[in-house]
Design an enzyme around this catalytic site. Structure first.
Site, PDB file in Angstrom:
ATOM      1  N   ALA A 160      11.863  43.385  -5.951  1.00  0.00           N
ATOM      2  CA  ALA A 160      10.793  44.337  -5.631  1.00  0.00           C
ATOM      3  C   ALA A 160      11.250  45.768  -5.888  1.00  0.00           C
ATOM      4  O   ALA A 160      10.527  46.566  -6.507  1.00  0.00           O
ATOM      5  CB  ALA A 160      10.354  44.155  -4.183  1.00  0.00           C
ATOM      6  N   TYR A 161      12.435  46.101  -5.414  1.00  0.00           N
ATOM      7  CA  TYR A 161      12.991  47.428  -5.632  1.00  0.00           C
ATOM      8  C   TYR A 161      13.217  47.682  -7.130  1.00  0.00           C
ATOM      9  O   TYR A 161      12.823  48.720  -7.663  1.00  0.00           O
ATOM     10  CB  TYR A 161      14.303  47.552  -4.867  1.00  0.00           C
ATOM     11  CG  TYR A 161      15.114  48.795  -5.150  1.00  0.00           C
ATOM     12  CD1 TYR A 161      14.795  50.012  -4.554  1.00  0.00           C
ATOM     13  CD2 TYR A 161      16.216  48.748  -5.994  1.00  0.00           C
ATOM     14  CE1 TYR A 161      15.540  51.153  -4.804  1.00  0.00           C
ATOM     15  CE2 TYR A 161      16.975  49.879  -6.251  1.00  0.00           C
ATOM     16  CZ  TYR A 161      16.638  51.079  -5.653  1.00  0.00           C
ATOM     17  OH  TYR A 161      17.387  52.195  -5.909  1.00  0.00           O
ATOM     18  N   SER A 162      13.840  46.720  -7.801  1.00  0.00           N
ATOM     19  CA  SER A 162      14.145  46.904  -9.226  1.00  0.00           C
ATOM     20  C   SER A 162      12.887  47.039 -10.067  1.00  0.00           C
ATOM     21  O   SER A 162      12.854  47.808 -11.032  1.00  0.00           O
ATOM     22  CB  SER A 162      14.986  45.729  -9.736  1.00  0.00           C
ATOM     23  OG  SER A 162      16.286  45.773  -9.187  1.00  0.00           O
ATOM     24  N   ALA A 164      10.060  48.368  -9.111  1.00  0.00           N
ATOM     25  CA  ALA A 164       9.567  49.733  -8.899  1.00  0.00           C
ATOM     26  C   ALA A 164      10.388  50.738  -9.693  1.00  0.00           C
ATOM     27  O   ALA A 164       9.843  51.686 -10.274  1.00  0.00           O
ATOM     28  CB  ALA A 164       9.602  50.070  -7.410  1.00  0.00           C
ATOM     29  N   LYS A 165      11.695  50.535  -9.722  1.00  0.00           N
ATOM     30  CA  LYS A 165      12.565  51.490 -10.414  1.00  0.00           C
ATOM     31  C   LYS A 165      12.439  51.376 -11.938  1.00  0.00           C
ATOM     32  O   LYS A 165      12.536  52.378 -12.651  1.00  0.00           O
ATOM     33  CB  LYS A 165      14.012  51.284  -9.964  1.00  0.00           C
ATOM     34  CG  LYS A 165      14.246  51.723  -8.516  1.00  0.00           C
ATOM     35  CD  LYS A 165      13.821  53.168  -8.318  1.00  0.00           C
ATOM     36  CE  LYS A 165      14.110  53.691  -6.949  1.00  0.00           C
ATOM     37  NZ  LYS A 165      13.691  55.098  -6.781  1.00  0.00           N
TER      38      LYS A 165
END
Length: 254
Positions: A160-162, A164-165
């Site tokens: 999820a974080y990756s 977004a990034k």
């Protein structure tokens, strides 16, 4: 900091930084104050943000802190408007706020996914929107969005974080064209393995650090100030013809 570059174009320039109370964000606030910029910063951690602002004010810095959760877009817009009322239009925007929560795919639910997109991507879009008119009226500006090399390293339990990034890089490149006619530059910075207090408390270990350092081309820690110096350059007029670009500061890890 005396042995590093000074940027005369940053003196008096209004810089707005999200997530500025600790870690890389606090280093950004300190470095821009050292350059004699006017610095507005926000963070969800009211105590840390207030203490940092008070310390820098005692040292002569033109700096103001407002408590704000970037998930709340109306509060974010209000914070930017308040900052503009105090220091004039925002001329440099640094979208630094993020949260690198690890969630295995089997445990990921819709609410967590949405929350992490809001924390790591959505606020950057609307912060850029909020500063656009002021930057255009001022004749231009610089926006620095923060991404992460985590998706390049194929890191585990962080999809999820990756995601977004990775999307942040697409956002940067698209907005650079949308905002370029107004003289606004948009670039992305990807910090490497910077060991913050949050990471130490959650998942860092001496063994992991050794592994990371061995895999870097430069075998020493990447520090918050290493990231800050790249951001200073992108904010200053020295980089006036650089836009839509991606800069990795990770000691040669990816």
């Amino acid at each position: 900091m005396d042995s590093y570059a000074r940027y005369p174009s940053l003196e008096g320039r209004h810089v707005f930084i999200s997530g500025g109370a600790s870690g890389i964000g606090a280093s950004l606030v300190e470095h821009f104050c050292e350059q004699k910029a006017c610095v507005s910063f926000i963070d969800i951690d009211e105590q840390a943000g207030s203490l940092l602002a008070q310390r820098l004010q005692r040292q002569g810095g033109q700096v103001a802190f407002t408590r704000c959760d970037v998930i709340d877009i109306e509060a974010l817009r209000a914070s930017i408007a308040q900052a503009a009322g105090a220091f004039g239009p925002v001329e440099v925007l640094v979208n630094n706020a993020a949260r690198d929560t690890r969630v295995p795919l089997s445990e990921l639910d819709v609410d967590t996914w949405d929350d992490l997109q809001a924390t790591n991507l959505r606020h950057a879009v609307f912060a850029c929107q909020a500063v656009f008119a002021g930057m255009k009226a001022a004749g231009g500006g610089s926006i620095i969005n923060f991404s992460s090399p985590s998706f390049m390293r194929r890191s585990r339990d962080i999809c999820a974080y990756s995601s977004a990034k990775a999307a942040t890089i697409g956002l940067t490149r698209t907005l650079s064209r949308d905002m370029g006619d107004a003289g606004i530059r948009v670039n992305t910075v990807l910090p490497g393995w910077v060991i913050t207090e949050r990471q130490k408390s959650l998942w860092w270990s001496a063994e992991l650090e050794q592994q990371v350092l061995e895999n870097q081309s430069l075998h020493q820690r990447v520090k918050p100030e290493d990231i800050a110096r790249m951001v200073l350059f992108l904010a200053a007029d020295d980089s006036q013809m650089i836009s839509a670009q991606t800069f990795i500061v990770d000691g040669g890890l990816v």
